[in-house]
Design a protein around this motif. Structure first.
Motif, mmCIF file in Angstrom:
data_model
loop_
_atom_site.group_PDB
_atom_site.id
_atom_site.type_symbol
_atom_site.label_atom_id
_atom_site.label_comp_id
_atom_site.label_asym_id
_atom_site.label_seq_id
_atom_site.Cartn_x
_atom_site.Cartn_y
_atom_site.Cartn_z
ATOM 1 N N TYR A 106 0.847 -1.193 0.000
ATOM 2 C CA TYR A 106 0.000 0.000 0.000
ATOM 3 C C TYR A 106 0.878 1.236 0.000
ATOM 4 N N SER A 142 1.761 -5.865 2.141
ATOM 5 C CA SER A 142 0.616 -6.525 2.766
ATOM 6 C C SER A 142 0.475 -7.937 2.244
ATOM 7 N N SER A 174 -6.557 -8.289 1.188
ATOM 8 C CA SER A 174 -5.792 -7.616 0.142
ATOM 9 C C SER A 174 -5.624 -8.522 -1.070
ATOM 10 N N GLU A 227 -7.414 -3.351 -5.849
ATOM 11 C CA GLU A 227 -6.079 -2.899 -5.453
ATOM 12 C C GLU A 227 -5.146 -3.173 -6.629
ATOM 13 N N MET A 286 -10.510 1.507 3.265
ATOM 14 C CA MET A 286 -9.459 1.502 2.237
ATOM 15 C C MET A 286 -9.917 2.291 1.005
ATOM 16 N N THR A 303 -9.241 3.359 -2.929
ATOM 17 C CA THR A 303 -8.620 2.612 -4.004
ATOM 18 C C THR A 303 -8.224 3.556 -5.122
ATOM 19 N N ARG A 323 -6.378 8.477 -4.936
ATOM 20 C CA ARG A 323 -5.060 8.692 -4.345
ATOM 21 C C ARG A 323 -4.277 9.651 -5.202
#
Lengths: 357, 568
Positions: free
Chosen positions: A11, A18, A44, A53, B1, B3, B393
């Motif tokens: 991350y 992770s 994850s 992700e 979280m 993304t 982000r």
């Protein structure tokens, strides 16, 4: 159906990855569970498969199509992957009815209205929600919302269903009931599933195969039976169920293993001597005191006995000072200070080998 | 979280827009303050304006006045608003529903109307209360003078109480009584519990409210403009309006205005930074668990009538008396003492006269479309800001967050001034003197409020709701259109109405950017008032309050709905 190779995820801003070099193959129709403590990287890994992700290294293929390849710079966006997902928070959209929620994946795929209506009806029947189709999604109980989420994932008819702790927000009774239903449902349609949980009992009951994760790595994998009855690692033995772990200090010429509890017979293994031995508390047998004459018997004293209903949990202190916990029959009477003979049956001693770190 | 989302163009475009709206005007203001001519593109550099400004004892008087006003308002509003919030939330005050309405209602009164109402009540010469006092006690001079620092602070406090009340009653409500009960159960006596648990828990919220109020005290123009300016008591915002609209000063004053503005901006941004830190801390303390509880309530006992009287007196001073007198005045042919003989001369003549003036019609139309367009644009930008800050982000997101927050600390008068520089400089953008420059100004002014509302709403929408759409096969645009926007719509609509209401009553920016035919209803009202036609001003004011009430009721309704949807 799903093939993960060398997956590593870091991350942004994190110093430790992770997920570290995880490789995993899920067969068609298989129910695979990623099990581990929180922060072990199981979620994850799942989110990487979903494309939620972006991993740093590795490849992911779903149904033969490579959806992620760090080396080749390939990253298929989430919506273009052949997956369906069920979330921990249910993620049922509050501004839509039950039927609208379930219809959404078909609508965005551009299916004709008649087909959408038919498939929504079928999916709702499968999860037993037909009467609630027009209900606002927020007017449902937690268990019902979970069914909506499952129907919404089923209706997409994806190559793999990803489930992120879908039962952890339900109360204990409902959770047990949904466990059985969920497995039956997925098996009846032959769905391939990757399931994430930290609940060992859930993993044992649901899975065809469990991959045990810790600190971003897969520690060991196997069927629930294999993993529980003969784990290969200390982490495996202690995370999946309770276990007493005894360090092996050496091997005697007669094959017995030297431990703090004295020399013990263990089931013969082919390779080098194990680093440790593990035993489940329910495998420990308590005998009346006879001075521990027989093999694998150790003289001990009862420290305490806690009555639990269907069994009792007995704390023991062995001759060398080592403490053990045993599960004993509820009908036997133990008092603190009672002498007993502890037997660690040879066939129940699980050899553990040093795990690579 | 959160993304990674691939929206490559949105965030640079948004950043550019915010830089244009917030940073460019401030930069030009800064540059102008160092130009001998006071215009940003002219030759030469120098600190002459700063020397002139700081060398002038008038500036230090201005700074002192502004501090006195801002701190006076903060202390007064905190005491009165906090006290009322405490009475409603933590005591057994009767008639709570009615009390809440009476304390929150003054929000619909534009502060300049409140100030004008108080001029009618307490001006030394013609004030109604002064006349009563003189007649009743035979006093030679007027006992009350609203044209004073005390008068300004008093009226501004009345105007600020509803905001303080709303902030602090939420803080009181969100305190888990179990925290206090745990202290009592640990053996603490009541005073110890209050000192060691209650006050420390509340302190961040109180400090944040105090910082916010001090900022507001620096920004506001309405009350100091109405009550201080005519008698030469200036605070920074009224001074800027005075200098900028005083034609005799010409362009040479611009450099000094810029130097004054820059000085105060530095102060304000420091305060805003403190406020941001404090609110972040306050939200850490708030223990919202979602379970319904009844806060511990103190029995008022014999003080109950006193408490009820306090609420009633506030309502009388903040709404009934000033608006009542304004309404009365709007029916009279000329400014005259309230008396029976005047009742016979009451008529709708002023209302008719006002509405038959074509300039009023134009102004009303301007108010309407400027507020609607500005609100629409700013809410759209706020949505984009919240999305970028919370759901991506993008490296630019922190800068975007700060830029969107900064206008909180920039007085409308300074944004107005800065925009004058911008569009005198960028003369190829033909907005100077038109209503469009008002749209641009208001988008900047209300960026902070709307983006914070959008942030607060989006933060309550679980990211998994969006991820579920994407794992259902919906691309990013479809996810926003079908999931995020519908969920945020009630809150965004609430923010939209709030902006419409505030643009409709905004005065200082509109005054500064006044051109040929971009006057708003507030500016028209002000020119009647300043031009010695208070009865006509009162008539326009009555209609403005009617419009504000409609819009506010709409806002209440929408925010209740948004609360239900999000927490459904």
């Amino acid at each position: 159906m799903v093939e993960i190779r060398g997956l590593t995820l870091v991350y942004p801003g994190a110093t430790q990855p992770s997920v570290r070099d995880v490789s995993l193959v899920v067969q068609r129709g298989e129910f695979l569970t990623l099990l581990g403590p929180s922060g072990c990287g199981k979620t994850s890994t799942l989110r990487s498969v979903a494309g939620l992700e972006t991993p740093r290294a590795g490849t992911i293929a779903i149904a033969g199509q490579t959806v992620f390849d760090a080396g080749g710079g390939r990253m298929v966006p989430t919506h273009a992957r052949d997956i369906a997902m069920v979330f921990q928070s249910y993620a049922v959209w509050p501004h839509m009815s039950v039927a609208q929620n379930v219809a959404f994946p078909l609508e965005v795929a551009g299916r004709p209205a008649t087909e959408v209506a038919r498939r929504v009806r079928e999916a709702l029947e499968r999860v037993d929600l037909s009467e609630l189709a027009q209900r606002s999604a927020t007017a449902l109980s937690g268990g019902q919302q979970q069914r909506v989420a499952i129907a919404r994932a089923l209706v997409r008819d994806a190559a793999v269903m990803l489930l992120d702790e879908p039962l952890s927000n339900l109360d204990a009774k409902l959770r047990e009931q949904m466990r059985v239903e969920l497995r039956q449902l997925l098996k009846s349609v032959g769905m391939t599933a990757i399931y994430v949980t930290h609940d060992q009992e859930e993993a044992l009951m649901l899975s065809d195969r469990i991959a045990l994760m810790d600190q971003g790595r897969i520690v060991e994998a196997g069927s629930p039976r294999t993993l529980y009855l003969s784990p290969r690692t200390t982490f495996g033995a202690t995370f999946l169920g309770a276990a007493e772990v005894i360090a092996v200090e050496g091997t005697r010429p007669d094959g017995r293993l030297d431990t703090a509890l004295g020399p013990l017979h263990a089931a013969a293994t082919d390779g080098p001597a194990p680093a440790r031995l593990a035993i489940r508390p329910e495998s420990i047998v308590l005998h009346p005191p006879r001075g521990a004459a027989a093999p694998n018997r150790i003289a001990a004293r009862v420290v305490s006995a806690v009555f639990c209903g269907r069994h009792q949990q007995v704390q023991l202190e062995c001759a060398g000072g080592r403490r053990l916990t045993a599960i004993a029959d509820a009908h036997r009477a133990f008092a603190a200070g009672d002498p007993v003979d502890v037997e660690l049956p040879q066939q129940r001693l699980i050899p553990l080998h040093e795990e690579p770190r | 979280m959160t993304t990674q989302r691939r929206v490559p163009l949105l965030s640079p475009a948004l950043l550019a827009l915010l830089v244009y709206l917030v940073a460019v005007p401030l930069a030009l203001l800064l540059v102008a303050s160092f130009k001998p001519s006071g215009l940003p593109l002219d030759e030469g550099w120098g600190v002459g304006h700063y020397l002139t400004v700081y060398g002038d004892p008038g500036f230090w008087k201005l700074l002192g006045n502004t501090l006195q006003f801002a701190i006076g308002c903060a202390v007064g509003a905190l005491a009165l608003g906090g006290g009322l919030a405490w009475l409603v939330e933590r005591t057994d005050l009767p008639f709570k529903g009615a009390s809440r309405v009476m304390i929150a209602l003054p929000m619909v009164v534009p502060p300049f109307l409140l100030a004008m109402g108080w001029v009618l009540l307490a001006s030394p010469r013609t004030g109604f209360l002064n006349q009563i006092a003189r007649d009743a006690f035979g006093l030679a001079s007027a006992p009350l003078n609203v044209y004073s620092m005390g008068g300004m602070v008093f009226v501004e406090v009345l105007a600020l109480v509803p905001s303080v009340y709303l902030i602090l009653s939420a803080a009181f409500r969100n305190m888990d009584p179990a925290l206090e009960e745990a202290a009592l159960a640990s053996g603490a006596r009541w005073p110890q519990m209050v000192r060691r648990i209650f006050v420390p828990l509340l302190a961040p919220a109180l400090l944040a409210a105090a910082a916010y109020l001090t900022i507001v005290g620096f920004l506001v123009f309405d009350v100091p403009g109405t009550l201080g300016m005519p008698v030469g008591i200036f605070v920074v915002s009224s001074r800027i309006v005075y200098l900028a609209t005083d034609q005799s000063g010409g362009t040479s004053a611009y450099g000094q205005i810029a130097a004054i503005a820059v000085t105060f901006l530095v102060l304000l941004l420091a305060l805003a930074w403190a406020y941001r830190r404090l609110t972040a801390r306050a939200s850490r303390f708030v223990t919202v668990t979602g379970k319904g509880w009844r806060p511990r309530q103190l029995a008022l006992g014999a003080f109950k009538p006193v408490a009820v009287a306090l609420v009633l007196v506030y309502f009388l001073l903040a709404v009934v008396a000033p608006l009542g007198l304004l309404l009365w005045t709007s029916f009279t042919p000329f400014l005259a003492p309230v008396s029976l003989s005047m009742v016979e001369r009451m008529s709708l003549a002023q209302h008719v006269a006002v509405w038959s003036n074509p300039r009023v019609g134009v102004a009303a139309w301007n108010s309407l479309w400027v507020s609607v367009v500005a609100a629409t644009v700013v809410v759209a930008i706020a949505f984009a800001v919240a999305w970028t800050v919370l759901r991506t982000r993008q490296p630019a997101r922190r800068t975007i967050d700060v830029l969107a927050f900064m206008p909180l600390a920039i007085p409308g008068t300074m944004i107005g001034m800065a925009l004058v520089y911008v569009y005198l400089t960028l003369s190829f953008v033909p907005v100077y003197g038109t209503a469009w420059i008002l749209v641009i100004a208001y988008v900047t002014v209300y960026l902070s409020f709307t983006s914070r509302t959008a942030n607060a709403t989006l933060i309550q929408i679980h990211p998994e709701l969006e991820e579920a759409a994407r794992t259902s096969g919906a691309p990013a645009a479809t996810t926003v259109r079908r999931i995020v926007l519908p969920l945020m719509l009630p809150a965004l609509a609430g923010a939209w109405v709030w902006v419409v209401a505030h643009v409709m009553r905004e005065l200082s920016t509109a005054l500064l950017l006044q051109g040929e035919d971009n006057a708003t209803l507030a500016v028209q009202l002000w020119s009647y008032w300043a031009g010695g036609e208070p009865t006509k001003a009162a008539a326009v004011g009555v209609w403005l309050v009617v419009a504000m009430t409609v819009v506010t009721v709409l806002w209440q309704w929408l925010s209740n709905r948004s609360h239900r949807t999000v927490h459904g």
